[in-house]
Design a protein around this motif. Structure first.
Motif, PDB file in Angstrom:
ATOM      1  N   LYS A 123      18.090 -15.344   0.596  1.00 36.66           N
ATOM      2  CA  LYS A 123      17.557 -15.340  -0.765  1.00 36.66           C
ATOM      3  C   LYS A 123      16.214 -14.611  -0.809  1.00 36.66           C
ATOM      4  CE  LYS A 123      18.642 -18.503  -3.655  1.00 36.66           C
ATOM      5  NZ  LYS A 123      18.785 -19.750  -4.462  1.00 36.66           N
ATOM      6  N   GLY A 124      16.171 -13.446  -0.161  1.00 36.08           N
ATOM      7  CA  GLY A 124      14.921 -12.696  -0.055  1.00 36.08           C
ATOM      8  C   GLY A 124      14.726 -11.615  -1.096  1.00 36.08           C
ATOM      9  N   CYS A 125      15.696 -11.460  -2.018  1.00 37.30           N
ATOM     10  CA  CYS A 125      15.599 -10.419  -3.044  1.00 37.30           C
ATOM     11  C   CYS A 125      15.466 -11.049  -4.427  1.00 37.30           C
ATOM     12  CB  CYS A 125      16.824  -9.516  -3.004  1.00 37.30           C
ATOM     13  SG  CYS A 125      16.973  -8.590  -1.465  1.00 37.30           S
ATOM     14  N   ILE A 126      14.893 -10.333  -5.353  1.00 38.07           N
ATOM     15  CA  ILE A 126      14.637 -10.893  -6.675  1.00 38.07           C
ATOM     16  C   ILE A 126      15.931 -11.300  -7.376  1.00 38.07           C
ATOM     17  CG2 ILE A 126      14.623  -8.671  -7.908  1.00 38.07           C
ATOM     18  CD1 ILE A 126      12.229  -9.866  -9.554  1.00 38.07           C
ATOM     19  N   GLY A 127      17.006 -10.566  -7.132  1.00 39.84           N
ATOM     20  CA  GLY A 127      18.279 -10.888  -7.760  1.00 39.84           C
ATOM     21  C   GLY A 127      18.812 -12.256  -7.382  1.00 39.84           C
ATOM     22  N   ASP A 128      18.398 -12.759  -6.221  1.00 39.54           N
ATOM     23  CA  ASP A 128      18.849 -14.076  -5.773  1.00 39.54           C
ATOM     24  C   ASP A 128      18.324 -15.204  -6.661  1.00 39.54           C
ATOM     25  OD1 ASP A 128      20.237 -13.094  -3.480  1.00 39.54           O
ATOM     26  OD2 ASP A 128      18.324 -12.864  -2.453  1.00 39.54           O
ATOM     27  N   TRP A 129      17.236 -14.932  -7.383  1.00 42.63           N
ATOM     28  CA  TRP A 129      16.574 -15.962  -8.174  1.00 42.63           C
ATOM     29  C   TRP A 129      16.744 -15.769  -9.670  1.00 42.63           C
ATOM     30  CZ3 TRP A 129      15.147 -19.875  -5.229  1.00 42.63           C
ATOM     31  CH2 TRP A 129      14.929 -19.622  -3.863  1.00 42.63           C
ATOM     32  N   ILE A 130      17.430 -14.704 -10.052  1.00 43.89           N
ATOM     33  CA  ILE A 130      17.619 -14.412 -11.481  1.00 43.89           C
ATOM     34  C   ILE A 130      18.570 -15.424 -12.124  1.00 43.89           C
ATOM     35  CG2 ILE A 130      18.680 -12.777 -13.089  1.00 43.89           C
ATOM     36  CD1 ILE A 130      15.932 -11.895 -12.259  1.00 43.89           C
ATOM     37  N   LYS A 131      18.202 -15.859 -13.303  1.00 37.96           N
ATOM     38  CA  LYS A 131      19.052 -16.727 -14.109  1.00 37.96           C
ATOM     39  C   LYS A 131      19.698 -15.893 -15.220  1.00 37.96           C
ATOM     40  CE  LYS A 131      18.744 -21.103 -16.668  1.00 37.96           C
ATOM     41  NZ  LYS A 131      17.787 -22.151 -17.145  1.00 37.96           N
ATOM     42  N   GLN A 132      18.875 -15.158 -15.957  1.00 39.18           N
ATOM     43  CA  GLN A 132      19.337 -14.257 -17.008  1.00 39.18           C
ATOM     44  C   GLN A 132      18.399 -13.076 -17.111  1.00 39.18           C
ATOM     45  OE1 GLN A 132      19.460 -16.830 -20.537  1.00 39.18           O
ATOM     46  NE2 GLN A 132      21.692 -16.748 -20.515  1.00 39.18           N
ATOM     47  N   VAL A 133      18.908 -11.969 -17.637  1.00 40.90           N
ATOM     48  CA  VAL A 133      18.083 -10.800 -17.906  1.00 40.90           C
ATOM     49  C   VAL A 133      18.336 -10.362 -19.343  1.00 40.90           C
ATOM     50  CG1 VAL A 133      17.557  -8.402 -17.304  1.00 40.90           C
ATOM     51  CG2 VAL A 133      18.122 -10.042 -15.501  1.00 40.90           C
ATOM     52  N   LYS A 134      17.256 -10.221 -20.099  1.00 43.03           N
ATOM     53  CA  LYS A 134      17.357  -9.742 -21.482  1.00 43.03           C
ATOM     54  C   LYS A 134      17.198  -8.226 -21.476  1.00 43.03           C
ATOM     55  CE  LYS A 134      15.369 -12.037 -24.829  1.00 43.03           C
ATOM     56  NZ  LYS A 134      14.335 -12.586 -25.757  1.00 43.03           N
ATOM     57  N   VAL A 135      18.158  -7.538 -22.088  1.00 37.87           N
ATOM     58  CA  VAL A 135      18.145  -6.073 -22.083  1.00 37.87           C
ATOM     59  C   VAL A 135      18.379  -5.525 -23.484  1.00 37.87           C
ATOM     60  CG1 VAL A 135      19.037  -6.018 -19.718  1.00 37.87           C
ATOM     61  CG2 VAL A 135      20.631  -5.830 -21.642  1.00 37.87           C
ATOM     62  N   PHE A 136      17.950  -4.277 -23.669  1.00 40.45           N
ATOM     63  CA  PHE A 136      18.311  -3.535 -24.872  1.00 40.45           C
ATOM     64  C   PHE A 136      19.494  -2.664 -24.495  1.00 40.45           C
ATOM     65  CE2 PHE A 136      17.948   0.174 -27.734  1.00 40.45           C
ATOM     66  CZ  PHE A 136      18.070  -0.498 -28.948  1.00 40.45           C
ATOM     67  N   SER A 137      20.636  -2.947 -25.106  1.00 39.41           N
ATOM     68  CA  SER A 137      21.877  -2.260 -24.760  1.00 39.41           C
ATOM     69  C   SER A 137      22.434  -1.539 -25.974  1.00 39.41           C
ATOM     70  CB  SER A 137      22.902  -3.271 -24.243  1.00 39.41           C
ATOM     71  OG  SER A 137      24.124  -2.637 -23.923  1.00 39.41           O
ATOM     72  N   VAL A 138      22.457  -0.215 -25.926  1.00 41.83           N
ATOM     73  CA  VAL A 138      22.963   0.667 -26.989  1.00 41.83           C
ATOM     74  C   VAL A 138      22.116   0.531 -28.249  1.00 41.83           C
ATOM     75  CG1 VAL A 138      24.960   1.415 -28.314  1.00 41.83           C
ATOM     76  CG2 VAL A 138      25.280   0.465 -26.014  1.00 41.83           C
ATOM     77  N   ASP A 139      22.303  -0.541 -29.017  1.00 46.84           N
ATOM     78  CA  ASP A 139      21.519  -0.697 -30.240  1.00 46.84           C
ATOM     79  C   ASP A 139      21.174  -2.145 -30.532  1.00 46.84           C
ATOM     80  OD1 ASP A 139      23.995  -1.622 -30.853  1.00 46.84           O
ATOM     81  OD2 ASP A 139      24.276  -0.436 -32.673  1.00 46.84           O
ATOM     82  N   LYS A 140      21.279  -3.004 -29.506  1.00 47.50           N
ATOM     83  CA  LYS A 140      20.972  -4.419 -29.731  1.00 47.50           C
ATOM     84  C   LYS A 140      20.445  -5.059 -28.459  1.00 47.50           C
ATOM     85  CE  LYS A 140      25.817  -5.635 -28.937  1.00 47.50           C
ATOM     86  NZ  LYS A 140      27.040  -6.234 -29.521  1.00 47.50           N
ATOM     87  N   ILE A 141      19.782  -6.198 -28.647  1.00 45.59           N
ATOM     88  CA  ILE A 141      19.245  -6.958 -27.517  1.00 45.59           C
ATOM     89  C   ILE A 141      20.261  -8.023 -27.120  1.00 45.59           C
ATOM     90  CG2 ILE A 141      17.434  -8.542 -26.780  1.00 45.59           C
ATOM     91  CD1 ILE A 141      15.499  -7.015 -28.583  1.00 45.59           C
ATOM     92  N   ILE A 142      20.618  -8.050 -25.840  1.00 45.83           N
ATOM     93  CA  ILE A 142      21.589  -9.025 -25.350  1.00 45.83           C
ATOM     94  C   ILE A 142      21.070  -9.682 -24.074  1.00 45.83           C
ATOM     95  CG2 ILE A 142      23.559  -7.786 -26.351  1.00 45.83           C
ATOM     96  CD1 ILE A 142      24.194  -6.748 -23.530  1.00 45.83           C
ATOM     97  N   GLN A 143      21.687 -10.804 -23.704  1.00 46.39           N
ATOM     98  CA  GLN A 143      21.359 -11.509 -22.464  1.00 46.39           C
ATOM     99  C   GLN A 143      22.488 -11.304 -21.459  1.00 46.39           C
ATOM    100  OE1 GLN A 143      18.685 -13.324 -21.614  1.00 46.39           O
ATOM    101  NE2 GLN A 143      17.746 -14.154 -23.462  1.00 46.39           N
ATOM    102  N   LEU A 144      22.128 -10.969 -20.235  1.00 45.62           N
ATOM    103  CA  LEU A 144      23.104 -10.841 -19.155  1.00 45.62           C
ATOM    104  C   LEU A 144      22.900 -11.973 -18.153  1.00 45.62           C
ATOM    105  CD1 LEU A 144      23.027  -7.004 -18.362  1.00 45.62           C
ATOM    106  CD2 LEU A 144      24.593  -8.227 -19.873  1.00 45.62           C
ATOM    107  N   THR A 145      23.992 -12.524 -17.672  1.00 48.41           N
ATOM    108  CA  THR A 145      23.895 -13.540 -16.631  1.00 48.41           C
ATOM    109  C   THR A 145      23.630 -12.873 -15.286  1.00 48.41           C
ATOM    110  OG1 THR A 145      26.251 -13.462 -16.119  1.00 48.41           O
ATOM    111  CG2 THR A 145      25.561 -14.974 -17.875  1.00 48.41           C
ATOM    112  N   LYS A 146      23.275 -13.683 -14.316  1.00 46.05           N
ATOM    113  CA  LYS A 146      23.065 -13.168 -12.961  1.00 46.05           C
ATOM    114  C   LYS A 146      24.308 -12.438 -12.460  1.00 46.05           C
ATOM    115  CE  LYS A 146      22.155 -14.856  -8.261  1.00 46.05           C
ATOM    116  NZ  LYS A 146      21.748 -16.053  -7.469  1.00 46.05           N
ATOM    117  N   LYS A 147      25.488 -13.025 -12.695  1.00 45.27           N
ATOM    118  CA  LYS A 147      26.739 -12.406 -12.258  1.00 45.27           C
ATOM    119  C   LYS A 147      26.944 -11.051 -12.913  1.00 45.27           C
ATOM    120  CE  LYS A 147      31.710 -13.281 -11.791  1.00 45.27           C
ATOM    121  NZ  LYS A 147      32.809 -14.256 -12.050  1.00 45.27           N
TER     122      LYS A 147
END
Length: 306
Positions: A123-147
């Motif tokens: 668990k030495g990388c930042i991705g190991d601890w991510i729960k969700q990531v909020k991104v701007f995708s195409v034309d809207k803001i969405i939440q992505l899960t770790k998976k």
């Protein structure tokens, strides 16, 4: 000049320039660029990038969104937060998990993009601890899960999509300030041979994964450092810097850039270096490693404006 916004201290001018101090501003800037069909690039701390001597013929957006909130073991952090500051704040809050990220340059957004950290550590990388990531995708803001982020060694789904990382939620574990400080000392000591005091993009190449038995035998025939090689083969990964040094490239210089004499996976700017010289030195390194060991190195550094 973009040379003032990258760790390499290399790069020409941007045609258009904007500093986004909020996630909303960052998303809006990308949206406007898309509407105008204007090429754009988002930069954070300027690590792991090489900008052309001619600059960038579009909009350069600097992520300066820097909100950070800690609630219990959950950390909400915006993309423009300095990675070292994030480690410092979580340790101060008696949360553990991000200590392996200490001394890694750049911002949270860039770290998530490239899944920064120490893959050889559990668990030495930042991705190991991510729960969700909020991104701007195409034309809207969405939440992505770790998976959905598809984290892997030095990679994530963001290298395949045009989604812009705005902020992230991380779930850490309770710790103690004293234990975290001991870990930090350990990781800083392990990095003492890296030239952080010189202008560079960080590690230039990703390490080489070796799982095929045929490739292992070919490497054993070509590399005589048998004990060290066997250790790496057992781990399934050979450090690019070790191969570069074995190929005799350590200290190699072209113009104002040089393969670091401290760590061969770093190319450092010794003065007024040009991007063209970096490209030439990268090409030389790849050729030497390919000719001697039959291995094709792949860059970790991103090219901007080429």
């Amino acid at each position: 000049m973009l040379s003032g916004h990258t760790n390499f201290k290399i790069g020409g001018p941007a045609k258009f320039y904007f500093e986004a101090t909020t996630s909303q501003d960052l998303a809006k800037a990308v949206q406007v660029a898309n509407e105008l069909s204007l090429p754009y690039i988002v930069l954070g701390g300027g690590a792991n990038v090489l900008v052309s001597d001619n600059g960038f013929p579009g909009l350069v957006i600097i992520a300066r969104n820097q909100q950070l909130k800690i609630t219990g073991t959950e950390v909400k952090v915006e993309a423009g937060v300095n990675l070292g500051f994030l480690v410092q704040e979580t340790v101060a809050a008696k949360l553990s998990g991000l200590e392996p990220l200490v001394a890694i340059p750049g911002t949270v957004g860039g770290a998530i993009y490239g899944n920064a950290g120490l893959p050889q550590v559990a668990k030495g990388c930042i991705g190991d601890w991510i729960k969700q990531v909020k991104v701007f995708s195409v034309d809207k803001i969405i939440q992505l899960t770790k998976k959905e982020c598809q984290f892997s060694y030095r990679s994530s789904v963001f290298k395949e999509t045009k989604d812009i990382i705005l902020e992230a939620s991380l779930e850490l574990i309770p710790g103690t300030y004293e234990a975290s400080q001991e870990l930090i000392k350990k990781y800083i000591t392990a990095r003492k041979n890296q030239p952080y005091n010189l202008a560079s993009s960080g590690c230039v190449f990703i390490n080489v994964s070796v799982t095929d038995d045929k490739q292992k035998e070919e490497l054993r025939a070509k590399i005589k450092e048998s004990k060290t090689l066997e250790t790496f083969l057992t781990q399934g990964q050979i450090p690019a810097g070790w191969l570069i040094e074995l190929a005799g490239c350590k200290g190699k210089q072209i113009g104002g850039v040089q393969v670091s004499t401290k760590h061969a996976n770093y190319i450092v700017n010794t003065g007024d270096a040009r991007a063209e010289e970096v490209i030439m030195l990268i090409s030389y390194i790849k050729q030497q490693v390919r000719d001697k060991f039959g291995i094709e190195l792949h860059e970790e550094v991103q090219y901007v404006g080429f």
